[in-house]
Design a protein around this motif. Structure first.
Motif, PDB file in Angstrom:
ATOM      1  N   ARG A  71       0.850  -1.192   0.000  1.00  0.00           N
ATOM      2  CA  ARG A  71       0.000   0.000   0.000  1.00  0.00           C
ATOM      3  C   ARG A  71       0.883   1.239   0.000  1.00  0.00           C
ATOM      4  N   PRO A  72       0.899   1.984  -1.059  1.00  0.00           N
ATOM      5  CA  PRO A  72       1.773   3.169  -1.149  1.00  0.00           C
ATOM      6  C   PRO A  72       1.506   4.186  -0.033  1.00  0.00           C
ATOM      7  N   GLY A  73       0.241   4.351   0.386  1.00  0.00           N
ATOM      8  CA  GLY A  73      -0.083   5.327   1.424  1.00  0.00           C
ATOM      9  C   GLY A  73       0.554   4.996   2.756  1.00  0.00           C
ATOM     10  N   VAL A  74       0.531   3.695   3.127  1.00  0.00           N
ATOM     11  CA  VAL A  74       1.125   3.254   4.395  1.00  0.00           C
ATOM     12  C   VAL A  74       2.626   3.457   4.366  1.00  0.00           C
ATOM     13  N   ILE A  75       3.242   3.161   3.252  1.00  0.00           N
ATOM     14  CA  ILE A  75       4.691   3.330   3.130  1.00  0.00           C
ATOM     15  C   ILE A  75       5.062   4.811   3.274  1.00  0.00           C
ATOM     16  N   ALA A  76       4.309   5.670   2.614  1.00  0.00           N
ATOM     17  CA  ALA A  76       4.596   7.107   2.678  1.00  0.00           C
ATOM     18  C   ALA A  76       4.449   7.633   4.099  1.00  0.00           C
ATOM     19  N   LEU A  77       3.400   7.166   4.806  1.00  0.00           N
ATOM     20  CA  LEU A  77       3.192   7.594   6.189  1.00  0.00           C
ATOM     21  C   LEU A  77       4.333   7.136   7.078  1.00  0.00           C
ATOM     22  N   SER A  78       4.793   5.908   6.888  1.00  0.00           N
ATOM     23  CA  SER A  78       5.909   5.390   7.688  1.00  0.00           C
ATOM     24  C   SER A  78       7.165   6.211   7.465  1.00  0.00           C
ATOM     25  N   LEU A  79       7.437   6.521   6.204  1.00  0.00           N
ATOM     26  CA  LEU A  79       8.621   7.329   5.910  1.00  0.00           C
ATOM     27  C   LEU A  79       8.519   8.719   6.531  1.00  0.00           C
ATOM     28  N   ALA A  80       7.305   9.296   6.513  1.00  0.00           N
ATOM     29  CA  ALA A  80       7.114  10.627   7.096  1.00  0.00           C
ATOM     30  C   ALA A  80       7.343  10.610   8.602  1.00  0.00           C
ATOM     31  N   LEU A  81       6.851   9.559   9.284  1.00  0.00           N
ATOM     32  CA  LEU A  81       7.052   9.452  10.728  1.00  0.00           C
ATOM     33  C   LEU A  81       8.529   9.289  11.067  1.00  0.00           C
ATOM     34  N   ILE A  82       9.219   8.506  10.276  1.00  0.00           N
ATOM     35  CA  ILE A  82      10.651   8.319  10.518  1.00  0.00           C
ATOM     36  C   ILE A  82      11.397   9.630  10.337  1.00  0.00           C
ATOM     37  N   ALA A  83      11.033  10.365   9.285  1.00  0.00           N
ATOM     38  CA  ALA A  83      11.696  11.645   9.032  1.00  0.00           C
ATOM     39  C   ALA A  83      11.413  12.643  10.151  1.00  0.00           C
ATOM     40  N   ALA A  84      10.145  12.672  10.627  1.00  0.00           N
ATOM     41  CA  ALA A  84       9.786  13.594  11.707  1.00  0.00           C
ATOM     42  C   ALA A  84      10.535  13.256  12.986  1.00  0.00           C
ATOM     43  N   GLY A  85      10.629  11.981  13.297  1.00  0.00           N
ATOM     44  CA  GLY A  85      11.373  11.573  14.485  1.00  0.00           C
ATOM     45  C   GLY A  85      12.833  11.961  14.396  1.00  0.00           C
ATOM     46  N   GLY A  86      13.415  11.787  13.230  1.00  0.00           N
ATOM     47  CA  GLY A  86      14.812  12.171  13.060  1.00  0.00           C
ATOM     48  C   GLY A  86      15.011  13.663  13.198  1.00  0.00           C
ATOM     49  N   ALA A  87      14.068  14.441  12.661  1.00  0.00           N
ATOM     50  CA  ALA A  87      14.170  15.893  12.783  1.00  0.00           C
ATOM     51  C   ALA A  87      14.043  16.337  14.230  1.00  0.00           C
ATOM     52  N   GLY A  88      13.140  15.692  14.979  1.00  0.00           N
ATOM     53  CA  GLY A  88      12.982  16.044  16.398  1.00  0.00           C
ATOM     54  C   GLY A  88      14.244  15.765  17.189  1.00  0.00           C
ATOM     55  N   VAL A  89      14.850  14.638  16.921  1.00  0.00           N
ATOM     56  CA  VAL A  89      16.104  14.304  17.612  1.00  0.00           C
ATOM     57  C   VAL A  89      17.190  15.307  17.248  1.00  0.00           C
ATOM     58  N   ALA A  90      17.219  15.716  15.985  1.00  0.00           N
ATOM     59  CA  ALA A  90      18.239  16.680  15.551  1.00  0.00           C
ATOM     60  C   ALA A  90      18.056  18.013  16.253  1.00  0.00           C
ATOM     61  N   VAL A  91      16.792  18.476  16.361  1.00  0.00           N
ATOM     62  CA  VAL A  91      16.521  19.741  17.051  1.00  0.00           C
ATOM     63  C   VAL A  91      16.913  19.653  18.509  1.00  0.00           C
ATOM     64  N   LEU A  92      16.584  18.531  19.149  1.00  0.00           N
ATOM     65  CA  LEU A  92      16.933  18.350  20.552  1.00  0.00           C
ATOM     66  C   LEU A  92      18.440  18.378  20.749  1.00  0.00           C
ATOM     67  N   LEU A  93      19.165  17.720  19.884  1.00  0.00           N
ATOM     68  CA  LEU A  93      20.616  17.714  19.987  1.00  0.00           C
ATOM     69  C   LEU A  93      21.195  19.102  19.776  1.00  0.00           C
ATOM     70  N   MET A  94      20.591  19.873  18.857  1.00  0.00           N
ATOM     71  CA  MET A  94      21.060  21.230  18.615  1.00  0.00           C
ATOM     72  C   MET A  94      20.816  22.104  19.834  1.00  0.00           C
ATOM     73  N   GLN A  95      19.636  21.938  20.479  1.00  0.00           N
ATOM     74  CA  GLN A  95      19.328  22.734  21.653  1.00  0.00           C
ATOM     75  C   GLN A  95      20.279  22.400  22.792  1.00  0.00           C
ATOM     76  N   VAL A  96      20.518  21.124  23.010  1.00  0.00           N
ATOM     77  CA  VAL A  96      21.427  20.726  24.080  1.00  0.00           C
ATOM     78  C   VAL A  96      22.821  21.275  23.819  1.00  0.00           C
ATOM     79  N   GLY A  97      23.196  21.355  22.568  1.00  0.00           N
ATOM     80  CA  GLY A  97      24.520  21.830  22.227  1.00  0.00           C
ATOM     81  C   GLY A  97      24.659  23.331  22.260  1.00  0.00           C
ATOM     82  N   HIS A  98      23.559  24.099  22.419  1.00  0.00           N
ATOM     83  CA  HIS A  98      23.604  25.552  22.407  1.00  0.00           C
ATOM     84  C   HIS A  98      23.111  26.127  23.737  1.00  0.00           C
ATOM     85  N   ARG A  99      23.477  25.503  24.823  1.00  0.00           N
ATOM     86  CA  ARG A  99      23.142  26.024  26.147  1.00  0.00           C
ATOM     87  C   ARG A  99      24.086  27.171  26.494  1.00  0.00           C
ATOM     88  N   THR A 100      23.555  28.128  27.277  1.00  0.00           N
ATOM     89  CA  THR A 100      24.312  29.322  27.639  1.00  0.00           C
ATOM     90  C   THR A 100      24.444  29.403  29.150  1.00  0.00           C
TER      91      THR A 100
END
Length: 234
Positions: free
Chosen positions: A36-65
């Motif tokens: 099912r192409p729709g299920v595959i696309a949704l899975s890829l989107a969730l994976i991408a969103a999770g990766g972006a969230g982790v990246a933002v969190l790592l950036m925030q932790v790395g920019h503490r003042t």
């Protein structure tokens, strides 16, 4: 009966092929599950969103003042010491102005321009190198009932005027009835909260030493009002 005949008699009978031919039956073909192409696309989107969230969190932790915090109550005008201040490492929004740890020594010895509470970040505007009561001034505490003070909250540094009004039950003479009311200019150093039950607010007002005694007398007689003056230059 010979052994050869016995084997021949016990041999399994083969089923005819589909379509009438002889030979073994081919196993049924199992079709692969339809993707099912729709299920595959949704899975890829969730994976991408999770990766972006982790990246933002790592950036925030790395920019503490590292910033300066307040560790105990400091009254308006009080000189700051190192015991009044602490350090914290936080993710600081660019819109928030805070004193950095490397500037801590520059604020020690200055005076609190506002009341400081423990647990808060120290902002540059909250300290001053000037004495809140300058040479030639007096600090007069003015206790005011709710009707004698504006509803607008008073903050240190605001320009105010103390206006003398006739005492209740008295009237002015013909000479003074048309005269402008007496006023004394001053500057708010500190304003307390309203007292429970009475609502009385105590305002410390810095004013000229020559006007201090008159303002104190008006306050004792209950014959003054406090009004906000226009900012300098307006």
């Amino acid at each position: 009966m010979s052994k050869t005949q016995e084997r021949a008699g016990t041999a399994p009978t083969t089923l005819p092929r589909r379509g009438g031919g002889d030979g073994p039956v081919a196993p049924p073909r199992v079709s692969a599950r339809r993707r099912r192409p729709g299920v595959i696309a949704l899975s890829l989107a969730l994976i991408a969103a999770g990766g972006a969230g982790v990246a933002v969190l790592l950036m925030q932790v790395g920019h503490r003042t590292d910033v300066v915090t307040v560790t105990r109550d400091v009254q308006v005008g009080q000189v700051l010491t190192e015991d009044d201040l602490g350090k914290a490492s936080v993710v600081l929004d660019p819109a928030v102005k805070a004193v950095r740890v490397d500037s801590l020594r520059s604020v020690v010895g200055k005076r609190a321009a506002v009341e400081l509470k423990p647990g808060s970040l120290l902002a540059p505007s909250q300290v001053t190198k000037d004495n809140l009561v300058k040479a030639g001034e007096q600090l007069v505490p003015i206790g005011l009932e709710p009707k004698q003070i504006p509803a607008t909250a008073l903050v240190p540094g605001q320009r105010v005027e103390l206006v003398h009004v006739p005492a209740p039950g008295t009237t002015g003479t013909d000479k003074t009835s048309d005269a402008a009311p007496q006023t004394i200019g001053g500057r708010v150093v500190k304003a307390s909260g309203a007292a429970p039950g009475t609502g009385v607010v105590v305002v410390d007002v810095a004013m000229s030493a020559a006007d201090g005694p008159a303002a104190a007398a008006w306050e004792a007689a209950g014959t003054l009002r406090l009004v906000l003056a226009a900012p300098d230059g307006d």
